[in-house]
Motif scaffolding. Structure first.
Motif, PDB file in Angstrom:
ATOM      1  N   HIS A 117      22.577  -1.862 -30.057  1.00 24.27           N
ATOM      2  CA  HIS A 117      22.980  -2.012 -28.652  1.00 24.27           C
ATOM      3  C   HIS A 117      21.784  -2.197 -27.720  1.00 24.27           C
ATOM      4  N   ASP A 118      20.638  -1.565 -28.054  1.00 21.20           N
ATOM      5  CA  ASP A 118      19.478  -1.609 -27.161  1.00 21.20           C
ATOM      6  C   ASP A 118      18.933  -3.025 -26.985  1.00 21.20           C
ATOM      7  N   LYS A 119      19.036  -3.856 -28.039  1.00 19.23           N
ATOM      8  CA  LYS A 119      18.466  -5.210 -27.975  1.00 19.23           C
ATOM      9  C   LYS A 119      19.512  -6.297 -28.191  1.00 19.23           C
ATOM     10  N   CYS A 120      20.783  -5.925 -28.094  1.00 24.85           N
ATOM     11  CA  CYS A 120      21.845  -6.914 -28.342  1.00 24.85           C
ATOM     12  C   CYS A 120      21.883  -7.953 -27.223  1.00 24.85           C
ATOM     13  N   GLY A 166      31.741 -15.172 -25.501  1.00 22.43           N
ATOM     14  CA  GLY A 166      30.686 -14.337 -26.085  1.00 22.43           C
ATOM     15  C   GLY A 166      30.512 -13.001 -25.393  1.00 22.43           C
ATOM     16  N   TYR A 167      31.615 -12.459 -24.848  1.00 22.14           N
ATOM     17  CA  TYR A 167      31.542 -11.153 -24.185  1.00 22.14           C
ATOM     18  C   TYR A 167      31.249 -10.034 -25.196  1.00 22.14           C
ATOM     19  N   CYS A 168      31.037  -8.854 -24.658  1.00 21.83           N
ATOM     20  CA  CYS A 168      30.707  -7.679 -25.475  1.00 21.83           C
ATOM     21  C   CYS A 168      31.871  -7.278 -26.380  1.00 21.83           C
ATOM     22  N   LEU A 169      31.554  -6.836 -27.591  1.00 20.88           N
ATOM     23  CA  LEU A 169      32.577  -6.496 -28.590  1.00 20.88           C
ATOM     24  C   LEU A 169      32.888  -5.001 -28.663  1.00 20.88           C
ATOM     25  N   TYR A 170      32.447  -4.268 -27.659  1.00 22.02           N
ATOM     26  CA  TYR A 170      32.636  -2.805 -27.670  1.00 22.02           C
ATOM     27  C   TYR A 170      34.099  -2.405 -27.833  1.00 22.02           C
ATOM     28  N   LYS A 171      34.990  -3.090 -27.105  1.00 25.02           N
ATOM     29  CA  LYS A 171      36.413  -2.731 -27.163  1.00 25.02           C
ATOM     30  C   LYS A 171      37.070  -3.173 -28.468  1.00 25.02           C
ATOM     31  N   MET A 172      36.358  -3.993 -29.255  1.00 23.23           N
ATOM     32  CA  MET A 172      36.862  -4.378 -30.578  1.00 23.23           C
ATOM     33  C   MET A 172      36.291  -3.457 -31.655  1.00 23.23           C
ATOM     34  N   GLY A 173      35.653  -2.376 -31.214  1.00 18.67           N
ATOM     35  CA  GLY A 173      35.182  -1.373 -32.175  1.00 18.67           C
ATOM     36  C   GLY A 173      33.723  -1.491 -32.555  1.00 18.67           C
ATOM     37  N   CYS A 174      32.943  -2.295 -31.842  1.00 20.60           N
ATOM     38  CA  CYS A 174      31.523  -2.460 -32.195  1.00 20.60           C
ATOM     39  C   CYS A 174      30.795  -1.110 -32.193  1.00 20.60           C
ATOM     40  N   LYS A 175      30.080  -0.846 -33.276  1.00 20.05           N
ATOM     41  CA  LYS A 175      29.337   0.416 -33.413  1.00 20.05           C
ATOM     42  C   LYS A 175      27.866   0.279 -33.020  1.00 20.05           C
ATOM     43  N   ASN A 226      16.461 -15.144 -42.402  1.00 15.90           N
ATOM     44  CA  ASN A 226      15.237 -15.676 -41.809  1.00 15.90           C
ATOM     45  C   ASN A 226      15.358 -15.780 -40.288  1.00 15.90           C
ATOM     46  N   GLY A 227      15.946 -14.743 -39.706  1.00 15.87           N
ATOM     47  CA  GLY A 227      16.037 -14.676 -38.244  1.00 15.87           C
ATOM     48  C   GLY A 227      17.126 -15.524 -37.632  1.00 15.87           C
ATOM     49  N   THR A 228      18.069 -15.999 -38.441  1.00 15.24           N
ATOM     50  CA  THR A 228      19.089 -16.930 -37.941  1.00 15.24           C
ATOM     51  C   THR A 228      20.147 -16.255 -37.078  1.00 15.24           C
ATOM     52  N   SER A 229      20.712 -15.153 -37.562  1.00 14.11           N
ATOM     53  CA  SER A 229      21.856 -14.570 -36.877  1.00 14.11           C
ATOM     54  C   SER A 229      22.037 -13.118 -37.327  1.00 14.11           C
ATOM     55  N   PHE A 230      23.075 -12.468 -36.813  1.00 10.07           N
ATOM     56  CA  PHE A 230      23.471 -11.135 -37.286  1.00 10.07           C
ATOM     57  C   PHE A 230      24.949 -10.957 -36.951  1.00 10.07           C
ATOM     58  N   PRO A 231      25.614  -9.928 -37.488  1.00 14.67           N
ATOM     59  CA  PRO A 231      27.070  -9.860 -37.363  1.00 14.67           C
ATOM     60  C   PRO A 231      27.593 -10.136 -35.959  1.00 14.67           C
ATOM     61  N   ILE A 232      27.019  -9.510 -34.936  1.00 12.57           N
ATOM     62  CA  ILE A 232      27.526  -9.680 -33.567  1.00 12.57           C
ATOM     63  C   ILE A 232      27.385 -11.129 -33.102  1.00 12.57           C
ATOM     64  N   GLN A 233      26.314 -11.776 -33.512  1.00  9.54           N
ATOM     65  CA  GLN A 233      26.096 -13.182 -33.128  1.00  9.54           C
ATOM     66  C   GLN A 233      27.127 -14.102 -33.776  1.00  9.54           C
ATOM     67  N   SER A 234      27.680 -13.658 -34.920  1.00 12.10           N
ATOM     68  CA  SER A 234      28.695 -14.482 -35.567  1.00 12.10           C
ATOM     69  C   SER A 234      30.098 -14.090 -35.107  1.00 12.10           C
ATOM     70  N   GLY A 235      30.189 -13.190 -34.140  1.00 14.40           N
ATOM     71  CA  GLY A 235      31.478 -12.944 -33.493  1.00 14.40           C
ATOM     72  C   GLY A 235      32.174 -11.652 -33.859  1.00 14.40           C
ATOM     73  N   HIS A 236      31.557 -10.837 -34.715  1.00 16.25           N
ATOM     74  CA  HIS A 236      32.189  -9.581 -35.132  1.00 16.25           C
ATOM     75  C   HIS A 236      31.323  -8.410 -34.707  1.00 16.25           C
ATOM     76  N   GLY A 237      31.946  -7.321 -34.325  1.00 18.55           N
ATOM     77  CA  GLY A 237      31.176  -6.147 -33.947  1.00 18.55           C
ATOM     78  C   GLY A 237      30.407  -5.569 -35.127  1.00 18.55           C
ATOM     79  N   CYS A 238      29.408  -4.779 -34.802  1.00 20.55           N
ATOM     80  CA  CYS A 238      28.662  -4.039 -35.829  1.00 20.55           C
ATOM     81  C   CYS A 238      29.580  -2.944 -36.394  1.00 20.55           C
ATOM     82  N   ILE A 239      29.584  -2.773 -37.718  1.00 19.40           N
ATOM     83  CA  ILE A 239      30.398  -1.698 -38.312  1.00 19.40           C
ATOM     84  C   ILE A 239      29.540  -0.477 -38.632  1.00 19.40           C
ATOM     85  N   GLY A 240      28.277  -0.513 -38.215  1.00 16.17           N
ATOM     86  CA  GLY A 240      27.415   0.659 -38.392  1.00 16.17           C
ATOM     87  C   GLY A 240      26.974   0.877 -39.827  1.00 16.17           C
ATOM     88  N   CYS A 241      26.706  -0.230 -40.556  1.00 14.13           N
ATOM     89  CA  CYS A 241      26.505  -0.117 -42.004  1.00 14.13           C
ATOM     90  C   CYS A 241      25.234   0.628 -42.398  1.00 14.13           C
TER      91      CYS A 241
END
Ligand code: SF4
Ligand code: SF4
Ligand code: F3S
Length: 266
Positions: free
Chosen positions: A186-189, A212-221, A236-251
């Motif tokens: 969340h600090d650097k999202c 591309g709004y915030c995914l907090y209400k969709m359960g982003c951890k 190689n620095g391309t993307s991460f889960p939130i950038q592909s449209g899904h919240g972080c699941i806190g893995c």
């Protein structure tokens, strides 16, 4: 250049092998340089050519000939129920192999959330009593590199740091390297301005999702997850889960399987 490469013994307990899958995709440094030039990966039963007794003999050789001078890398964890019978390696419980391999190790790297926390196999009710490495091996320095899996470049950076400085990087209270785990997703999202503005995705295909709004209400951890995904990113620095449209699941967090990361709203 003349310094001998430090031997590494890489064990696999209860795991899915995606930590290895991640590791071999490191671009900075390239994994071939890590394996062929920086360290001596003498045993890794997933990718080594030898098998059976020939392979198991290598474990004994490393442990007996390199006392206090090899690194033990562990992917997965040992199940302790039924005397460890839920994970058998070379005819013996993995927990026995782990204890033996740890006995003369200089230090241990716990790869991923399986080795660090227990992960899916330790999710309630944890029928095999899958147990993280630090609860079984208590007399060796252990660095945890959690994530399911950890980011490839984080894994190879940890190896590079240890080999370069001959010590662990600075760790937090939970044994994770601060350089990669001291900030929350969340600090650097990059969606954080939408969070601050109260602009949220409310359903997967709504206008907010398209914008591309915030995914907090969709359960982003992301607000409670410590990892480097929003800075280092994946592939190689391309993307991460939130950038592909899904919240972080806190893995990368302890017990994330039991903490409602999967499609639960907060
Ligand atoms: Fe697989 Fe996740 Fe365990 Fe790594 S931490 S071995 S990716 S289940
Ligand atoms: Fe935070 Fe997740 Fe929203 Fe990003 S998407 S700003 S990590 S809550
Ligand atoms: Fe895992 Fe969240 Fe990163 S789900 S991969 S810690 S964005």
């Amino acid at each position: 250049e003349n310094k001998p490469r430090i031997p590494v013994l890489w064990l696999h307990g209860l795991e899915c092998t995606c930590c290895s899958e991640s590791f071999i995709r490191s671009a900075h440094p390239l994994v071939k340089d890590v394996i062929l030039s920086m360290l001596s990966l003498d045993y890794d039963d997933t990718i080594m050519a030898s098998a059976g007794h020939q392979a198991e003999a290598i474990v004994t050789e490393i442990v007996e000939k390199n006392k206090g001078n090899y690194i033990l890398a562990v992917e997965g964890n040992p199940p302790l129920n039924e005397d460890g019978m839920f994970c058998i390696i070379g005819g013996k419980p993995f927990v026995d192999q782990l204890k033996y391999a740890a006995s003369n190790a200089k230090a241990i790297i716990s790869w991923g959330s399986c080795a660090s926390w227990g992960c899916v196999q330790a999710a309630r009710p944890n029928p095999t009593r899958a147990t993280p490495v630090h609860q079984v091996i208590t007399d060796k320095p252990i660095i945890k590199v959690p994530g399911c899996p950890p980011i490839a470049e984080v894994m190879t950076a940890v190896v590079t740091y240890i080999l370069t400085f001959e010590r662990f990087p600075e760790l937090d209270r939970q044994g994770r390297p601060k350089m990669f785990y001291s900030q929350r997703i969340h600090d650097k999202c990059y969606r954080r301005p939408h969070f601050d503005a109260g602009q949220y995705v409310e359903s997967w295909d709504d206008e907010g999702a398209r914008k591309g709004y915030c995914l907090y209400k969709m359960g982003c951890k992301g607000p409670t997850t410590y990892n480097a995904c929003s800075t280092v990113r994946w592939n190689n620095g391309t993307s991460f889960p939130i950038q592909s449209g899904h919240g972080c699941i806190g893995c990368s967090e302890e017990g994330f399987w039991d903490k409602g990361g999967f499609y639960d709203r907060l």
